[in-house]
Design a protein around this motif. Structure first.
Motif, PDB file in Angstrom:
ATOM      1  N   ALA A   1      -9.517   9.735 -19.320  1.00  0.00           N
ATOM      2  CA  ALA A   1      -8.900   9.244 -18.083  1.00  0.00           C
ATOM      3  C   ALA A   1      -9.289  10.162 -16.934  1.00  0.00           C
ATOM      4  O   ALA A   1      -9.472  11.351 -17.118  1.00  0.00           O
ATOM      5  CB  ALA A   1      -7.390   9.228 -18.228  1.00  0.00           C
ATOM      6  N   SER A   2      -9.441   9.589 -15.734  1.00  0.00           N
ATOM      7  CA  SER A   2      -9.681  10.466 -14.598  1.00  0.00           C
ATOM      8  C   SER A   2      -8.906   9.949 -13.403  1.00  0.00           C
ATOM      9  O   SER A   2      -8.707   8.746 -13.235  1.00  0.00           O
ATOM     10  CB  SER A   2     -11.171  10.554 -14.295  1.00  0.00           C
ATOM     11  OG  SER A   2     -11.569   9.438 -13.562  1.00  0.00           O
ATOM     12  N   GLY A   3      -8.446  10.879 -12.581  1.00  0.00           N
ATOM     13  CA  GLY A   3      -7.568  10.529 -11.471  1.00  0.00           C
ATOM     14  C   GLY A   3      -8.288   9.734 -10.406  1.00  0.00           C
ATOM     15  O   GLY A   3      -9.490   9.859 -10.207  1.00  0.00           O
ATOM     16  N   LYS A   4      -7.523   8.902  -9.708  1.00  0.00           N
ATOM     17  CA  LYS A   4      -8.159   7.999  -8.769  1.00  0.00           C
ATOM     18  C   LYS A   4      -7.116   7.512  -7.764  1.00  0.00           C
ATOM     19  O   LYS A   4      -5.921   7.605  -8.021  1.00  0.00           O
ATOM     20  CB  LYS A   4      -8.709   6.801  -9.558  1.00  0.00           C
ATOM     21  CG  LYS A   4      -9.842   6.055  -8.902  1.00  0.00           C
ATOM     22  CD  LYS A   4     -10.430   5.045  -9.872  1.00  0.00           C
ATOM     23  CE  LYS A   4     -11.448   4.142  -9.223  1.00  0.00           C
ATOM     24  NZ  LYS A   4     -11.035   3.483  -8.004  1.00  0.00           N
ATOM     25  N   VAL A   5      -7.580   6.972  -6.654  1.00  0.00           N
ATOM     26  CA  VAL A   5      -6.685   6.362  -5.680  1.00  0.00           C
ATOM     27  C   VAL A   5      -6.787   4.848  -5.825  1.00  0.00           C
ATOM     28  O   VAL A   5      -7.877   4.286  -5.731  1.00  0.00           O
ATOM     29  CB  VAL A   5      -7.061   6.799  -4.239  1.00  0.00           C
ATOM     30  CG1 VAL A   5      -6.141   6.129  -3.228  1.00  0.00           C
ATOM     31  CG2 VAL A   5      -6.987   8.319  -4.103  1.00  0.00           C
ATOM     32  N   TYR A   6      -5.663   4.194  -6.115  1.00  0.00           N
ATOM     33  CA  TYR A   6      -5.627   2.738  -6.309  1.00  0.00           C
ATOM     34  C   TYR A   6      -4.941   2.084  -5.118  1.00  0.00           C
ATOM     35  O   TYR A   6      -3.891   2.537  -4.680  1.00  0.00           O
ATOM     36  CB  TYR A   6      -4.886   2.381  -7.607  1.00  0.00           C
ATOM     37  CG  TYR A   6      -5.569   2.960  -8.828  1.00  0.00           C
ATOM     38  CD1 TYR A   6      -6.645   2.304  -9.421  1.00  0.00           C
ATOM     39  CD2 TYR A   6      -5.169   4.190  -9.347  1.00  0.00           C
ATOM     40  CE1 TYR A   6      -7.292   2.852 -10.516  1.00  0.00           C
ATOM     41  CE2 TYR A   6      -5.804   4.749 -10.447  1.00  0.00           C
ATOM     42  CZ  TYR A   6      -6.864   4.081 -11.028  1.00  0.00           C
ATOM     43  OH  TYR A   6      -7.513   4.625 -12.102  1.00  0.00           O
ATOM     44  N   ASP A   7      -5.536   1.005  -4.622  1.00  0.00           N
ATOM     45  CA  ASP A   7      -5.039   0.354  -3.411  1.00  0.00           C
ATOM     46  C   ASP A   7      -3.929  -0.655  -3.651  1.00  0.00           C
ATOM     47  O   ASP A   7      -3.280  -1.094  -2.719  1.00  0.00           O
ATOM     48  CB  ASP A   7      -6.190  -0.343  -2.679  1.00  0.00           C
ATOM     49  CG  ASP A   7      -6.889   0.626  -1.744  1.00  0.00           C
ATOM     50  OD1 ASP A   7      -6.195   1.508  -1.208  1.00  0.00           O
ATOM     51  OD2 ASP A   7      -8.116   0.510  -1.569  1.00  0.00           O
ATOM     52  N   SER A   8      -3.767  -1.070  -4.900  1.00  0.00           N
ATOM     53  CA  SER A   8      -2.729  -2.071  -5.145  1.00  0.00           C
ATOM     54  C   SER A   8      -2.187  -1.937  -6.565  1.00  0.00           C
ATOM     55  O   SER A   8      -2.868  -1.408  -7.451  1.00  0.00           O
ATOM     56  CB  SER A   8      -3.296  -3.478  -4.949  1.00  0.00           C
ATOM     57  OG  SER A   8      -4.210  -3.754  -5.996  1.00  0.00           O
ATOM     58  N   LEU A   9      -0.985  -2.431  -6.755  1.00  0.00           N
ATOM     59  CA  LEU A   9      -0.312  -2.356  -8.042  1.00  0.00           C
ATOM     60  C   LEU A   9      -1.130  -3.051  -9.132  1.00  0.00           C
ATOM     61  O   LEU A   9      -1.217  -2.564 -10.264  1.00  0.00           O
ATOM     62  CB  LEU A   9       1.075  -3.009  -7.905  1.00  0.00           C
ATOM     63  CG  LEU A   9       2.035  -2.957  -9.079  1.00  0.00           C
ATOM     64  CD1 LEU A   9       2.199  -1.539  -9.604  1.00  0.00           C
ATOM     65  CD2 LEU A   9       3.383  -3.534  -8.683  1.00  0.00           C
ATOM     66  N   THR A  10      -1.776  -4.172  -8.771  1.00  0.00           N
ATOM     67  CA  THR A  10      -2.526  -4.925  -9.788  1.00  0.00           C
ATOM     68  C   THR A  10      -3.768  -4.162 -10.253  1.00  0.00           C
ATOM     69  O   THR A  10      -4.240  -4.380 -11.363  1.00  0.00           O
ATOM     70  CB  THR A  10      -2.957  -6.312  -9.253  1.00  0.00           C
ATOM     71  OG1 THR A  10      -3.512  -6.123  -7.957  1.00  0.00           O
ATOM     72  CG2 THR A  10      -1.781  -7.265  -9.180  1.00  0.00           C
ATOM     73  N   SER A  11      -4.277  -3.254  -9.416  1.00  0.00           N
ATOM     74  CA  SER A  11      -5.501  -2.534  -9.808  1.00  0.00           C
ATOM     75  C   SER A  11      -5.210  -1.298 -10.659  1.00  0.00           C
ATOM     76  O   SER A  11      -6.125  -0.658 -11.168  1.00  0.00           O
ATOM     77  CB  SER A  11      -6.299  -2.139  -8.555  1.00  0.00           C
ATOM     78  OG  SER A  11      -5.556  -1.196  -7.807  1.00  0.00           O
TER      79      SER A  11
END
Ligand SMILES: Cc1cc2nc3c(=O)[nH]c(=O)nc-3n(C[C@H](O)[C@H](O)[C@H](O)COP(=O)(O)OP(=O)(O)OC[C@H]3O[C@@H](n4cnc5c(N)ncnc54)[C@H](O)[C@@H]3O)c2cc1C
Ligand SMILES: *[C@@H]1O[C@H](CO)[C@@H](O)[C@H](O)[C@H]1NC(C)=O
Ligand SMILES: *[C@@H]1O[C@H](CO)[C@@H](O)[C@H](O)[C@H]1NC(C)=O
Ligand SMILES: *[C@@H]1O[C@H](CO)[C@@H](O)[C@H](O)[C@H]1NC(C)=O
Ligand SMILES: *[C@@H]1O[C@H](CO)[C@@H](O)[C@H](O)[C@H]1NC(C)=O
Ligand SMILES: *[C@@H]1O[C@H](CO)[C@@H](O)[C@H](O)[C@H]1NC(C)=O
Ligand SMILES: CC(=O)N[C@H]1CO[C@H](CO)[C@@H](O)[C@@H]1O
Length: 603
Positions: free
Chosen positions: A17-27
């Protein structure tokens, strides 16, 4: 060896796993988190950043607003006033204020990573040592005292020289600052102007108004240079300071944007206590879609002074009577949720003066100068010197009023000055007796809560503002102002017209606190224990301006940074009074490192 085996265990738990910025709950992909932090604001950014320093913790940070990155208005100090009423603001307004003849007041709150620190006025003041000693007294935890908290003030700060490198010797105290922290703090680039020289002259002529070398020493009384959370001419927010590119790149941090926490849910009672580590999430755009996530260790609410109590109440944690009126089932009857909210109010008092107006800022040129050289008027706020004063001990106000300040080194009033043909000061009441509240208007999480600042509902506050206007009269009576200050423009503080003027004009400096306040362990008042855990539950903490048990005599962002830095350390260490969620860490902890009542979480 032990540690090697542990690393393997954790690596297996979250493979690749690697950290990330997600723009929406579905993503957001499915992943297990040790901690879920709700609100990527001033406090939430600090907590997320500090917890992910430990590579064994996996953290999800949920923010209702968008990203701060690449937004010019959030970077340029001079564009601060253009932020309210935008998508970066929750757009809150109070109910009609009974103390203000029914007037309402806009209460901006940051709706973006960095929260209110991304849109605030950037004034940097820690308040008085006595204020933090009051936190320690109220909570019964000496860990909140000034002496013990001061290292956290230095830890979060990175003092910076002004761009252009003007000589700032004698304008601050190098001993009280931090030099390797995350939040940039500086004095403005522009040196003292003739108006400021008059202010300094007054400190040499009138003993009531001494010069104070540094407002952030814990002993602020006097006139001092104003410091701000600006470095290299750019705003320094909790997002720029604590969620920088290297932090975002940490594989153990996921950031979920445009997503609103709507409730927290009990993970099932364990023994007598509720265990609350589940959060219900919804797209910020609204609708009925919901998703729940459970943190294996803890859930932390850092949604701010308005939204943290809102989430608690939507979840059935609050005043039973209020909740049942809205058809919400009470799971934890905590009447103090949303109550006892103090704020700092501000009122400008003006005098006609023998001066010309400063030339207006050429906004196109200022922005161009900021872009090309990080210099010019857009690199700084216009406020220069600030006066921190107590109401004199022989004032008539004390005939009928008790002193609400935290101690004799804490100011009651803050005055900041502006020159020109209309010269004067903004008077800020630092020690109000009035209290406001946050309550629910509806069980719908997208409906704004009811916000009441309760301004001027206690007689002390108006009397104290009158004392501020008298104080300014005394200040302007000094020889420095002869031939400069001519006649008052705003009403005489000795007349009833002054009261009506204040009721018609007074507004907020945006410092509400205390809606989820800490109190003593076992106390019936308050919402949180001194370690910021919700009383009567486990797994759930609240860390933001609402947790503050006594409003400091200063602007609140420094207090929030300090609170959050200590909170991160409290979370990293686990009190072994509860079995879960600490149990896993106890078993995988090398025995030798378990101390009597306290054990470090593998840090
Ligand atoms: C216009 C303005 C000017 C100010 N000027 C100054 C100043 O000059 N100096 C100073 O010291 N202080 C100033 N302050 C006050 C200071 O900025 C705040 O006290 C402090 O930043 C509050 O920090 P916080 O962590 O409690 O909340 P915030 O920083 O407001 O963070 C809360 C975060 O939670 C998010 N959130 C809320 N609800 C949810 C939800 N349901 N789900 C997910 N996320 C959610 C919000 O979007 C926000 O990002 C100012 C504030 C404002 C608004
Ligand atoms: C605040 O109001 C403005 C103007 O109506 C709007 O554009 C913005 O999206 C609102 N902010 C939020 C967070 O809804
Ligand atoms: C900076 O100012 C201080 C105090 O005014 C003065 O003593 C010092 O010599 C100055 N330093 C430089 C490098 O000019
Ligand atoms: C309070 O004391 C000051 C300084 O001693 C004095 O100048 C002032 O007149 C006194 N004010 C009152 C209201 O007694
Ligand atoms: C204090 O209260 C008394 C009794 O109500 C009143 O007569 C007096 O004027 C008050 N003093 C001040 C300074 O307000
Ligand atoms: C205004 O200031 C100038 C000097 O700057 C002085 O000559 C003049 O007398 C002042 N005017 C008044 C009304 O005091
Ligand atoms: C609270 C606050 O700062 N309100 C300001 C928002 O922006 C408008 C328009 O620029 C100002 O008039 C308000 O004072």
């Amino acid at each position: 060896m032990q540690l090697g085996a542990l690393s393997l265990l954790f690596a297996l738990a979250a493979p690749f796993a690697s950290g990330k910025v997600y723009d929406s709950l579905t993503s957001l992909p499915s992943r297990n988190y040790d901690f879920i932090i709700v609100g990527g604001g001033n406090a939430g950014a600090v907590i997320s950043s500090r917890l992910t320093e430990n590579s064994r913790f996996t953290i999800l940070l949920v923010e209702a607003g968008p990203d701060n990155e690449g937004v010019l208005e959030l970077q340029v100090p001079g564009l601060q006033t253009s932020l309210n009423g935008t998508r970066y603001d929750w757009n809150y307004t109070t109910v009609p204020q009974t103390g203000l003849n029914g007037r309402t007041i806009d209460l901006p709150r940051g709706h973006v990573l960095g929260g209110s620190s991304s849109i605030n006025g950037m004034v940097y003041t820690r308040g008085a040592a006595d204020d933090y000693d009051a936190w320690a007294r109220i909570t019964g935890d000496p860990g909140w005292s000034w002496k013990r908290i001061f290292p956290y003030a230095k830890k979060h700060e990175r003092w910076m020289a002004p761009v252009g490198g003007r000589n700032i010797t004698g304008q601050y105290d190098p001993k009280v600052h931090g030099y390797s922290g995350n939040t940039h703090v500086s004095l403005r680039q522009t040196p003292a102007e003739p108006f400021d020289e008059r202010l300094f002259q007054t400190t040499r002529e009138l003993p009531e108004f001494p010069f104070s070398l540094d407002p952030n020493s814990g002993y602020p009384l006097g006139l001092s240079w104003t410091q701000s959370t600006i470095g290299n001419g750019e705003r320094s927010s909790a997002a720029t300071g604590y969620l920088s590119a290297p932090v975002r790149a940490r594989p153990n941090l996921d950031i979920l944007l445009n997503t609103q926490a709507t409730r927290v849910l009990s993970t099932g009672p364990l023994g007598k206590q509720l265990d609350i580590r589940t959060v219900e999430l919804a797209p910020r755009s609204g609708g009925t879609a919901r998703k729940t996530l459970t943190a294996s260790k803890e859930l932390v609410l850092s949604a701010g002074v308005i939204n943290s109590p809102q989430i608690l109440m939507l979840s059935g944690i609050g005043d039973r009577e209020h909740l049942s009126a809205l058809g919400i089932k009470t799971i934890l009857d905590l009447p103090a949720v949303g109550k006892d909210m103090p704020d700092h109010a501000i009122n400008v008092v003006l005098w006609a003066a023998n001066d010309t107006a400063p030339p207006p800022i050429d906004h196109v040129a200022a922005l161009e100068e900021w872009k090309t050289s990080r210099s010019g008027p857009y690199t700084e706020h216009r406020r220069m010197q600030t006066l921190w004063s107590r109401i004199p001990s022989n004032s008539s106000i004390w005939q009928n009023e008790t002193d609400p300040s935290s101690g004799k080194n804490a100011p009651h009033l803050e005055l900041y000055f502006a020159g020109g043909p209309r010269t004067g000061a903004a008077i800020i009441l630092l020690t109000p007796k009035s209290r406001g509240s946050v309550s629910l208007a509806s069980s719908d999480p997208f409906t704004h809560p009811v916000i009441d600042l309760g301004y001027l509902t206690r007689p002390f506050d108006l009397k104290a503002i009158r004392e501020g206007a008298r104080l300014l009269q005394r200040f302007f009576s000094g020889p420095a102002w002869t031939g400069y200050v001519l006649a008052p423009i705003t009403p005489d503080p000795e007349t009833p017209a002054f009261d009506e003027f204040v009721r018609g004009r007074i507004t907020t400096v945006f410092h509400p606190t205390g809606t989820t306040a800490m109190s003593r362990r076992g106390a019936k008042t308050g919402v949180l224990d001194p370690d910021l855990k919700v009383k009567g539950a486990k797994g759930l903490r609240v860390v933001d301006a609402g947790s503050i048990p006594f409003l400091p005599a200063g602007h609140t962002q420094a207090a929030v940074y300090i609170l959050a830095e200590r909170a991160a350390d409290l979370i990293k260490s686990c009190v072994v009074e509860s079995i879960s969620p600490c149990i896993r860490s106890i078993f995988i902890q090398p025995l030798a490192r378990i101390t009597k009542y306290r054990t470090e979480w593998l840090s």
